[in-house]
Design a protein around this motif. Structure first.
Motif, PDB file in Angstrom:
ATOM      1  N   VAL A   1       0.840  -1.194   0.000  1.00 41.97           N
ATOM      2  CA  VAL A   1       0.000   0.000   0.000  1.00 41.97           C
ATOM      3  C   VAL A   1       0.880   1.250   0.000  1.00 41.97           C
ATOM      4  CG1 VAL A   1      -1.620   1.363   1.375  1.00 41.97           C
ATOM      5  CG2 VAL A   1      -2.004  -1.084   1.064  1.00 41.97           C
ATOM      6  N   ILE A   2       1.942   1.216   0.816  1.00 46.93           N
ATOM      7  CA  ILE A   2       2.840   2.369   0.864  1.00 46.93           C
ATOM      8  C   ILE A   2       3.487   2.596  -0.495  1.00 46.93           C
ATOM      9  CG2 ILE A   2       5.033   3.176   1.822  1.00 46.93           C
ATOM     10  CD1 ILE A   2       4.148   1.947   4.474  1.00 46.93           C
ATOM     11  N   GLU A   3       3.915   1.512  -1.118  1.00 40.58           N
ATOM     12  CA  GLU A   3       4.537   1.631  -2.438  1.00 40.58           C
ATOM     13  C   GLU A   3       3.551   2.228  -3.445  1.00 40.58           C
ATOM     14  OE1 GLU A   3       7.484   1.294  -3.410  1.00 40.58           O
ATOM     15  OE2 GLU A   3       7.197   1.375  -5.580  1.00 40.58           O
ATOM     16  N   TRP A   4       2.308   1.778  -3.334  1.00 40.14           N
ATOM     17  CA  TRP A   4       1.271   2.274  -4.224  1.00 40.14           C
ATOM     18  C   TRP A   4       1.091   3.781  -4.032  1.00 40.14           C
ATOM     19  CZ3 TRP A   4      -1.073   1.745  -8.477  1.00 40.14           C
ATOM     20  CH2 TRP A   4      -2.353   2.259  -8.709  1.00 40.14           C
ATOM     21  N   LYS A   5       1.061   4.205  -2.757  1.00 43.08           N
ATOM     22  CA  LYS A   5       0.914   5.632  -2.473  1.00 43.08           C
ATOM     23  C   LYS A   5       2.111   6.406  -2.988  1.00 43.08           C
ATOM     24  CE  LYS A   5      -2.082   5.550   1.539  1.00 43.08           C
ATOM     25  NZ  LYS A   5      -2.110   5.381   2.983  1.00 43.08           N
ATOM     26  N   ARG A   6       3.277   5.775  -2.860  1.00 45.65           N
ATOM     27  CA  ARG A   6       4.493   6.452  -3.289  1.00 45.65           C
ATOM     28  C   ARG A   6       4.419   6.760  -4.796  1.00 45.65           C
ATOM     29  NH1 ARG A   6      10.085   5.424  -4.454  1.00 45.65           N
ATOM     30  NH2 ARG A   6       9.463   3.354  -5.142  1.00 45.65           N
ATOM     31  N   SER A   7       3.948   5.779  -5.566  1.00 47.51           N
ATOM     32  CA  SER A   7       3.917   6.045  -6.995  1.00 47.51           C
ATOM     33  C   SER A   7       2.792   7.008  -7.362  1.00 47.51           C
ATOM     34  CB  SER A   7       3.838   4.748  -7.797  1.00 47.51           C
ATOM     35  OG  SER A   7       2.948   3.869  -7.191  1.00 47.51           O
ATOM     36  N   LEU A   8       1.687   6.939  -6.594  1.00 54.18           N
ATOM     37  CA  LEU A   8       0.588   7.878  -6.881  1.00 54.18           C
ATOM     38  C   LEU A   8       0.982   9.307  -6.550  1.00 54.18           C
ATOM     39  CD1 LEU A   8      -2.865   6.460  -5.787  1.00 54.18           C
ATOM     40  CD2 LEU A   8      -1.968   6.853  -8.068  1.00 54.18           C
ATOM     41  N   ARG A   9       1.740   9.460  -5.458  1.00 59.03           N
ATOM     42  CA  ARG A   9       2.062  10.807  -4.996  1.00 59.03           C
ATOM     43  C   ARG A   9       3.434  11.247  -5.489  1.00 59.03           C
ATOM     44  NH1 ARG A   9      -0.025   9.897   1.208  1.00 59.03           N
ATOM     45  NH2 ARG A   9      -2.149   9.311   0.596  1.00 59.03           N
ATOM     46  N   SER A  10       4.013  10.469  -6.359  1.00 51.93           N
ATOM     47  CA  SER A  10       5.337  10.788  -6.876  1.00 51.93           C
ATOM     48  C   SER A  10       5.347  12.174  -7.495  1.00 51.93           C
ATOM     49  CB  SER A  10       5.718   9.758  -7.938  1.00 51.93           C
ATOM     50  OG  SER A  10       6.498  10.344  -8.935  1.00 51.93           O
ATOM     51  N   SER A  11       6.480  12.843  -7.354  1.00 52.95           N
ATOM     52  CA  SER A  11       6.586  14.204  -7.885  1.00 52.95           C
ATOM     53  C   SER A  11       6.398  14.192  -9.393  1.00 52.95           C
ATOM     54  CB  SER A  11       7.928  14.803  -7.527  1.00 52.95           C
ATOM     55  OG  SER A  11       8.951  13.985  -8.047  1.00 52.95           O
ATOM     56  N   LEU A  12       6.469  12.981  -9.974  1.00 49.74           N
ATOM     57  CA  LEU A  12       6.279  12.853 -11.420  1.00 49.74           C
ATOM     58  C   LEU A  12       4.932  13.423 -11.859  1.00 49.74           C
ATOM     59  CD1 LEU A  12       7.972  11.390 -13.646  1.00 49.74           C
ATOM     60  CD2 LEU A  12       6.352   9.535 -13.458  1.00 49.74           C
ATOM     61  N   TRP A  13       3.934  13.267 -11.002  1.00 48.17           N
ATOM     62  CA  TRP A  13       2.595  13.725 -11.405  1.00 48.17           C
ATOM     63  C   TRP A  13       2.302  15.148 -10.960  1.00 48.17           C
ATOM     64  CZ3 TRP A  13       1.634  10.312 -14.771  1.00 48.17           C
ATOM     65  CH2 TRP A  13       2.012   8.989 -14.555  1.00 48.17           C
ATOM     66  N   GLN A  14       3.153  15.654 -10.070  1.00 46.36           N
ATOM     67  CA  GLN A  14       2.864  16.979  -9.514  1.00 46.36           C
ATOM     68  C   GLN A  14       3.350  18.083 -10.459  1.00 46.36           C
ATOM     69  OE1 GLN A  14       1.879  16.926  -5.985  1.00 46.36           O
ATOM     70  NE2 GLN A  14       1.891  14.710  -6.081  1.00 46.36           N
ATOM     71  N   ARG A  15       3.221  17.844 -11.716  1.00 45.80           N
ATOM     72  CA  ARG A  15       3.682  18.865 -12.651  1.00 45.80           C
ATOM     73  C   ARG A  15       2.463  19.470 -13.320  1.00 45.80           C
ATOM     74  NH1 ARG A  15       5.451  15.729 -16.059  1.00 45.80           N
ATOM     75  NH2 ARG A  15       5.585  13.855 -14.848  1.00 45.80           N
ATOM     76  N   ASN A  16       2.723  20.327 -14.264  1.00 43.71           N
ATOM     77  CA  ASN A  16       1.563  20.937 -14.884  1.00 43.71           C
ATOM     78  C   ASN A  16       0.849  19.950 -15.795  1.00 43.71           C
ATOM     79  OD1 ASN A  16       2.709  21.146 -17.614  1.00 43.71           O
ATOM     80  ND2 ASN A  16       4.147  22.507 -16.587  1.00 43.71           N
ATOM     81  N   VAL A  17      -0.395  20.242 -16.046  1.00 43.46           N
ATOM     82  CA  VAL A  17      -1.263  19.335 -16.782  1.00 43.46           C
ATOM     83  C   VAL A  17      -0.718  19.078 -18.186  1.00 43.46           C
ATOM     84  CG1 VAL A  17      -3.637  18.979 -17.509  1.00 43.46           C
ATOM     85  CG2 VAL A  17      -3.142  20.374 -15.514  1.00 43.46           C
ATOM     86  N   PHE A  18      -0.224  20.130 -18.811  1.00 45.63           N
ATOM     87  CA  PHE A  18       0.254  20.031 -20.181  1.00 45.63           C
ATOM     88  C   PHE A  18       1.291  18.918 -20.329  1.00 45.63           C
ATOM     89  CE2 PHE A  18       3.206  21.250 -23.549  1.00 45.63           C
ATOM     90  CZ  PHE A  18       2.335  21.436 -24.608  1.00 45.63           C
ATOM     91  N   LEU A  19       2.266  18.942 -19.399  1.00 43.07           N
ATOM     92  CA  LEU A  19       3.343  17.960 -19.481  1.00 43.07           C
ATOM     93  C   LEU A  19       2.806  16.553 -19.254  1.00 43.07           C
ATOM     94  CD1 LEU A  19       6.347  18.160 -19.997  1.00 43.07           C
ATOM     95  CD2 LEU A  19       6.692  17.994 -17.564  1.00 43.07           C
ATOM     96  N   ASN A  20       1.862  16.423 -18.307  1.00 43.38           N
ATOM     97  CA  ASN A  20       1.274  15.111 -18.061  1.00 43.38           C
ATOM     98  C   ASN A  20       0.560  14.586 -19.290  1.00 43.38           C
ATOM     99  OD1 ASN A  20       2.148  14.657 -15.485  1.00 43.38           O
ATOM    100  ND2 ASN A  20       0.429  15.702 -14.535  1.00 43.38           N
ATOM    101  N   ILE A  21      -0.121  15.496 -19.994  1.00 50.02           N
ATOM    102  CA  ILE A  21      -0.836  15.077 -21.196  1.00 50.02           C
ATOM    103  C   ILE A  21       0.162  14.588 -22.242  1.00 50.02           C
ATOM    104  CG2 ILE A  21      -2.237  15.898 -23.130  1.00 50.02           C
ATOM    105  CD1 ILE A  21      -3.684  17.712 -21.132  1.00 50.02           C
ATOM    106  N   ILE A  22       1.244  15.375 -22.444  1.00 49.22           N
ATOM    107  CA  ILE A  22       2.262  14.983 -23.417  1.00 49.22           C
ATOM    108  C   ILE A  22       2.824  13.606 -23.069  1.00 49.22           C
ATOM    109  CG2 ILE A  22       4.579  15.495 -24.276  1.00 49.22           C
ATOM    110  CD1 ILE A  22       3.351  17.792 -25.233  1.00 49.22           C
ATOM    111  N   LEU A  23       3.144  13.427 -21.781  1.00 46.26           N
ATOM    112  CA  LEU A  23       3.688  12.139 -21.352  1.00 46.26           C
ATOM    113  C   LEU A  23       2.672  11.031 -21.568  1.00 46.26           C
ATOM    114  CD1 LEU A  23       5.699  12.502 -18.047  1.00 46.26           C
ATOM    115  CD2 LEU A  23       6.457  11.665 -20.258  1.00 46.26           C
TER     116      LEU A  23
END
Lengths: 246, 493
Positions: free
Chosen positions: B7-29
């Motif tokens: 569960v902790i690992e799951w939270k880690r990937s969900l809350r990873s700084s990878l997603w805390q970026r702007n929407v545009f970049l997430n869409i491109i990715l």
């Protein structure tokens, strides 16, 4: 070295109407402050008093909201002249941490056109201070302890015998012997090279020992500006003790 | 307890700084990822027909032909993973002080690595292929074959960690291994070294003798246990913190000091590039840019579309600029105050920066001259775009570098790392790439592509001639921007 070819005004640093505000909150507001050539200037104050902000303004690292800092008569903002005669170390941001200390010293020396001979003299001068923990260790600066990193930064700032030396909290993280050695070296720089020294510290003992003038900042304003006497340390201790009861 | 760790690992990937970026970049990715899933899925769906038609075989022979490439795939996969996969020990660090047995902790973090993208992608090919050819398997061999292949894919994942532990970041070995692999491939092509035959033989075993698949499955199981033993013996705080790497001595570049401050600044940049993980990964990308032409130049579809070929040309010699230049100042974020207060003047600073981008560009151009063997017009395209890069693109990057106020964390390596990357880094492609296409495409339409190419080359030459002037302008602009940059870099990312 470069600084020796420049003729300096007596009022080497002049601060006029200087203020800095973040989101309309003033963190620094100094009407007038003049530091003369060869003066040793100690800056004390609790966290958030504006010490580092003042130093950053003097080094043109941030823009002032109003007013200016004149270094040898020239506004530091937009000028690059002051860099040749100003040595400074505020924090790790002044270190290039993937270099070895030797490489870093060589980099700074070469920026200031120091010869290999000058560099050797520098190593001799700092030999005690480095205490065999810095030179020849084949370690990058990022792998040194906090105290040793600080030593590298201070030494690089003092390397060129700058006319103005600015150090933020130079005594913290240093071991007791190094603190004593640093104080000796700072005094020596004052006597032999007439360095103008700006030092901030939380350690009232050290700062009164190396400074002839002490300025106390409180919430961005100068509240005391005194010449150091035997009485100064006790006065300062009383002042800061009184802050607790507020 | 094991569930909690997952569960902790799951939270880690969900809350990873990878997603805390702007929407545009997430869409491109997101689009990138979907694109790859799509391509792999297509490959999986049609690969049996492609193989069948190309080799004029059918039934079980298609499966064996598929198997003949698997060994190559597994080795390339292993090499790539060696470069990009992180050691699982890192994620175990926060739990070391908790009362969990080392073996259990090691097993859990190892199992977690199975869920990574890298392991799921090959399945997108293998499973559709398997479904398509299912009816061609003789007897009961279908599932033993599938299990054997998956076992090998899992084994590669586990093998990566062992390799990384043995070879400790000696990344250059990967280059050597790639070299050997290419030689083997050539030998295979000329039927000197029968790599494909070997591969085909190995993966035909579970078809001919289904019981052998047990041996295949045993490989990842044993590797798993070996990994757990290795890992739990090293699971200490000391073992997980990064050891001081020896880095690369820059002695052979010491001669640069002769060239005064500019030489000194270039020397500093060389140390910066070679001694930090993040900058090193940029270097690994360069060969991809150099080889980019192979994807488009021989393709008859693009033969006459000079606008598009120009785009490719800008990429080939400008790869370094594009991946390194945008962060030119941000790389120095962690010591920017030193740059501002030490005795450096900004004109010299930017002269050095110009050379730092220009030298690899020149080298890239020289390395890619062999494209001329595929057609003389390609040399013309490469030359024109090379000059354009030196005289125009470079300044755009220098100029935009002054807008990049987010510091790059130098120690965080591995590819697909987007720390410090913003939407503007993708938008920059528009002026750099768009302008030459806009110039060349219309001329090419009237059959005058040479004129178009000459124009962009002339633009480049003008840029090179006016270098001192332009650099002075950039330096002046930078002096205004330096406060915003310093402020941004001081903020923790």
């Amino acid at each position: 070295m470069l600084s020796s070819n420049i003729s300096f005004q007596n009022d080497i640093l002049k601060i006029e109407q200087l203020s800095k505000a973040y989101n309309n909150t003033k963190v620094l507001d100094i009407q007038q402050l003049t530091i003369s050539k060869g003066e040793s200037f100690g800056l004390v104050g609790n966290n958030g008093a504006g010490k580092t902000t003042l130093f950053r303004l003097v080094l043109d690292l941030i823009t002032s909201t109003t007013g200016s800092v004149l270094s040898n008569g020239i506004n530091v903002k937009g000028s690059e002249l002051w860099k040749a005669y100003t040595g400074s170390y505020l924090d790790e941001g002044f270190l290039i941490d993937f270099l070895t200390p030797e490489e870093y010293f060589k980099f700074v020396a070469s920026l200031n056109k120091m010869s290999d001979g000058d560099l050797n003299l520098f190593y001799e001068r700092f030999n005690d201070f480095f205490n065999d923990e810095i030179i020849g260790k084949k370690k990058y600066i990022r792998d040194l302890s906090k105290g040793n990193q600080k030593k590298v930064g201070i030494a690089a700032a003092m390397m060129t015998h700058p006319a103005i030396l600015i150090l933020d909290e130079p005594f913290t993280n240093l071991d007791p012997s190094s603190q004593i050695r640093l104080k000796q070296m700072l005094k020596q720089e004052q006597e032999e090279n007439e360095v103008t020294m700006l030092i901030s510290s939380h350690d009232l003992n050290h700062v009164t020992e190396v400074s002839k003038r002490i300025v106390v900042l409180e919430r961005g304003a100068v509240v005391h500006d005194i010449n150091t006497t035997d009485q100064t340390l006790r006065d300062l201790e009383d002042y800061f003790a009184a802050q607790i009861n507020h | 307890m094991i569930k909690d760790l997952f569960v902790i690992e799951w939270k880690r990937s969900l809350r990873s700084s990878l997603w805390q970026r702007n929407v545009f970049l997430n869409i491109i990715l997101g689009i990138f990822i979907l694109y790859f899933v799509f391509v792999f899925l297509l490959l999986g769906l049609f690969i049996d027909r492609v193989i069948g038609e190309a080799l004029e075989i059918e039934g079980v022979d298609v499966i064996k032909a598929f198997g003949s490439w698997l060994l190559y795939y597994l080795v390339v996969d292993l090499l790539f993973r060696f470069l990009i996969q992180k050691m699982p020990e890192m994620s175990a660090k926060p739990f070391l002080l908790l009362p969990i047995s080392r073996k259990k902790l090691s097993s859990v973090v190892l199992l977690q690595t199975m869920l990574s993208f890298l392991n799921l992608f090959p399945l997108i090919i293998v499973i559709p292929f398997f479904i398509n050819v299912y009816s061609s398997f003789p007897g009961v061999s279908a599932f033993p074959w599938l299990l054997s292949v998956i076992a090998m894919l899992v084994a590669v994942n586990l093998k990566t960690f062992l390799l990384k532990r043995w070879l400790v970041e000696r990344t250059w070995l990967v280059a050597v291994a790639f070299g050997v692999l290419i030689l083997l491939g050539i030998g295979d092509y000329f039927k000197v070294v029968p790599v494909r035959d070997l591969s085909s033989f190995i993966f035909a075993l579970p078809i001919d003798y289904p019981a052998i698949s047990i041996l295949f499955i045993l490989v990842p199981v044993l590797l798993f246990y070996y990994n757990v033993i290795e890992m739990s013996s090293r699971l200490t705080l000391e073992g997980t913190t990064k050891k001081a790497d020896k880095g690369i001595s820059t002695e052979k570049f010491e001669g640069l000091r002769k060239y005064g401050k500019i030489g000194e600044l270039i020397l500093l940049e060389i140390s910066l590039i070679f001694r930090n993980k993040r900058t090193k990964t940029v270097l690994y990308l360069i060969p991809l840019f150099l080889l980019y032409g192979f994807f488009f130049y021989p393709n008859p579809m693009y033969k006459e579309s000079y606008g598009w070929l120009t785009f490719v040309g800008v990429f080939i010699s400008g790869g370094f600029m594009m991946s390194y230049g945008q962060f030119l100042v941000a790389w120095e974020g962690s010591y920017f105050d030193a740059i501002l207060t030490k005795n450096i003047n900004f004109e010299e600073y930017f002269k050095a920066k110009y050379l730092i981008l220009a030298i690899p560009t020149v080298i890239s151009f020289i390395l890619t001259t062999p494209y001329v063997l595929m057609g003389k017009h390609l040399l013309l395209i490469n030359l024109a775009t090379f000059i354009y890069n030196l005289g125009v693109s470079i300044y755009i990057y220098l100029f935009l570098a002054a807008y990049n106020t987010k510091k790059v964390e130098l120690s965080q390596g591995h590819m697909m790392n987007y720390q410090g990357v913003g939407a503007k880094h993708f938008l920059i492609i528009i002026p750099v790439m768009g302008l030459p296409i806009l110039v060349v495409a219309p001329f090419s339409f009237f059959g005058m592509h040479v004129t178009g190419l000459v124009i962009i080359a002339v633009l480049g030459i003008l840029g090179i001639l006016f270098r001192p002037f332009i650099l002075r302008k950039i330096a002046a602009f930078f002096i205004e921007r330096k406060y915003a940059l310093a402020e941004g870099f001081r903020q923790a990312s």
